[in-house]
Design a protein around this motif. Structure first.
Motif, short mmCIF file in Angstrom:
data_model
loop_
_atom_site.label_atom_id
_atom_site.label_comp_id
_atom_site.label_asym_id
_atom_site.label_seq_id
_atom_site.Cartn_x
_atom_site.Cartn_y
_atom_site.Cartn_z
N ILE A 184 -35.29 -6.73 -9.30
CA ILE A 184 -34.80 -6.01 -10.48
C ILE A 184 -33.36 -5.66 -10.12
O ILE A 184 -33.12 -4.89 -9.20
N ARG A 185 -32.38 -6.26 -10.81
CA ARG A 185 -30.99 -6.12 -10.37
C ARG A 185 -30.32 -4.87 -10.90
O ARG A 185 -29.58 -4.21 -10.17
N THR A 186 -30.52 -4.57 -12.17
CA THR A 186 -29.85 -3.40 -12.76
C THR A 186 -30.77 -2.76 -13.80
O THR A 186 -31.45 -3.49 -14.54
N CYS A 227 -31.92 -3.86 -19.00
CA CYS A 227 -32.09 -4.10 -17.56
C CYS A 227 -31.84 -5.58 -17.28
O CYS A 227 -31.91 -6.41 -18.19
N GLU A 228 -31.49 -5.86 -16.02
CA GLU A 228 -31.29 -7.26 -15.60
C GLU A 228 -32.31 -7.56 -14.52
O GLU A 228 -32.38 -6.84 -13.51
N VAL A 229 -33.11 -8.58 -14.74
CA VAL A 229 -34.21 -8.88 -13.82
C VAL A 229 -34.26 -10.37 -13.50
O VAL A 229 -33.87 -11.20 -14.33
N GLY A 284 -30.36 -11.66 -23.27
CA GLY A 284 -29.65 -12.80 -22.69
C GLY A 284 -30.48 -13.42 -21.60
O GLY A 284 -31.44 -12.80 -21.10
N LEU A 285 -30.13 -14.64 -21.23
CA LEU A 285 -30.85 -15.28 -20.14
C LEU A 285 -29.96 -16.30 -19.44
O LEU A 285 -28.98 -16.78 -20.00
N GLU A 286 -30.33 -16.55 -18.18
CA GLU A 286 -29.66 -17.61 -17.41
C GLU A 286 -30.70 -18.70 -17.19
O GLU A 286 -31.84 -18.40 -16.83
N TRP A 296 -31.58 -10.54 -19.28
CA TRP A 296 -31.13 -9.21 -19.67
C TRP A 296 -32.06 -8.79 -20.80
O TRP A 296 -32.16 -9.48 -21.83
N LEU A 297 -32.78 -7.69 -20.59
CA LEU A 297 -33.82 -7.27 -21.53
C LEU A 297 -33.50 -5.91 -22.12
O LEU A 297 -33.00 -5.01 -21.43
N ARG A 298 -33.81 -5.76 -23.39
CA ARG A 298 -33.65 -4.47 -24.07
C ARG A 298 -34.82 -3.58 -23.69
O ARG A 298 -35.97 -4.05 -23.63
N VAL A 299 -34.55 -2.31 -23.44
CA VAL A 299 -35.63 -1.36 -23.15
C VAL A 299 -35.47 -0.15 -24.06
O VAL A 299 -34.40 0.05 -24.66
#
Ligand SMILES: Cc1cc2nc3c(=O)[nH]c(=O)nc-3n(C[C@H](O)[C@H](O)[C@H](O)COP(=O)(O)OP(=O)(O)OC[C@H]3O[C@@H](n4cnc5c(N)ncnc54)[C@H](O)[C@@H]3O)c2cc1C
Length: 216
Positions: free
Chosen positions: A96-98, A106-108, A165-167, A210-213
């Protein structure tokens, strides 16, 4: 396994991350449904996104089928190597990066499990609504690929409503980012992120999201 495939993979991938013994492959024969079994020729567990990129480039040159696998709880055969080839197990990409309390995102990495994310968000009084009942083990990569949802979907929607977003590493090894913490399309005219969500592992391997919470 075909000796050429094995030696090529072992050149690209770090020691201990290429599985080829029948007993090792047996755990990857099927998914949560267990309807049919297909043994892959090899299972590769990339240590990080760079190794994932190298692997997908290599497998294109080797011309072997590639199947992406998270926790393998799918009920529709997606993580099973029905035509042999390589199963790519994403289990090492689980950081879990951020967590942005102020920005509600959050960035996971792709192999973070739903319950791992829930526990981390709880400490920030935040909440990620999609809740397939396989949550204790299923990965966010599998959730995004299947556009998973659970009981919360009646009130909050499904996974696609939360992907900002996604990579993704495409099957030719090229890497793209679609969207990001602020959502949107990034540098692209088309909203490729929407095509990626629900693509069931057919377009490439997601490495991070990148996910919305929401407030808990
Ligand atoms: C007991 C049980 C209950 C379930 N309940 C629900 C439910 O309530 N709601 C629901 O929607 N589903 C449910 N499922 C189905 C399944 O758990 C979900 O589809 C889940 O999202 C799959 O996640 P996974 O990590 O196990 O993915 P896997 O099963 O490993 O893979 C699923 C698909 O995603 C692709 N994939 C996985 N990771 C990536 C990645 N990093 N990049 C690109 N593609 C990838 C695979 O190629 C495959 O096509 C349930 C399954 C079980 C066994």
């Amino acid at each position: 396994m075909n000796p050429t495939l094995e030696s090529q993979l072992k050149r690209t991938i770090r020691r201990g991350r290429v599985l080829s013994a029948p007993a090792q492959l047996a755990g990857y024969n099927t998914d949560g449904l267990g309807y049919k079994t297909f043994r892959p020729d090899a299972v590769v567990i990339p240590a990080d996104a760079e190794e994932m990129i190298a692997l997908l480039r290599e497998s294109r040159e080797l011309n072997v089928p590639v199947t992406i696998r998270g926790a393998g709880t799918s009920l529709s055969g997606g993580p099973v190597a029905a035509e042999g080839g390589i199963v790519v197990h994403t289990s090492s990409l689980k950081k879990i990066r951020t967590i942005s309390r102020e920005g509600f995102w959050c960035e996971v990495e792709c192999s973070v499990t739903l319950s791992q994310l829930d526990e981390a968000l709880r400490a920030h009084n935040l909440f990620y609504p999609p809740d397939p009942s396989s949550g204790p083990v299923c990965t966010l990569g599998g959730n995004v690929a299947m556009n998973a949802g659970g009981a919360h979907c009646f009130r909050y929607g499904v996974t696609s409503n939360y992907v900002l977003g996604l990579e993704v590493v495409m099957l030719d090894g090229s890497v793209h980012r679609f969207g990001g913490p602020a959502g949107g399309r990034g540098d692209w005219h088309e909203d490729w992120k929407r095509l990626m969500v629900g693509s069931e592992g057919t377009l490439g391997a997601f490495t991070r999201f990148w996910l919305r919470v929401l407030p808990r």
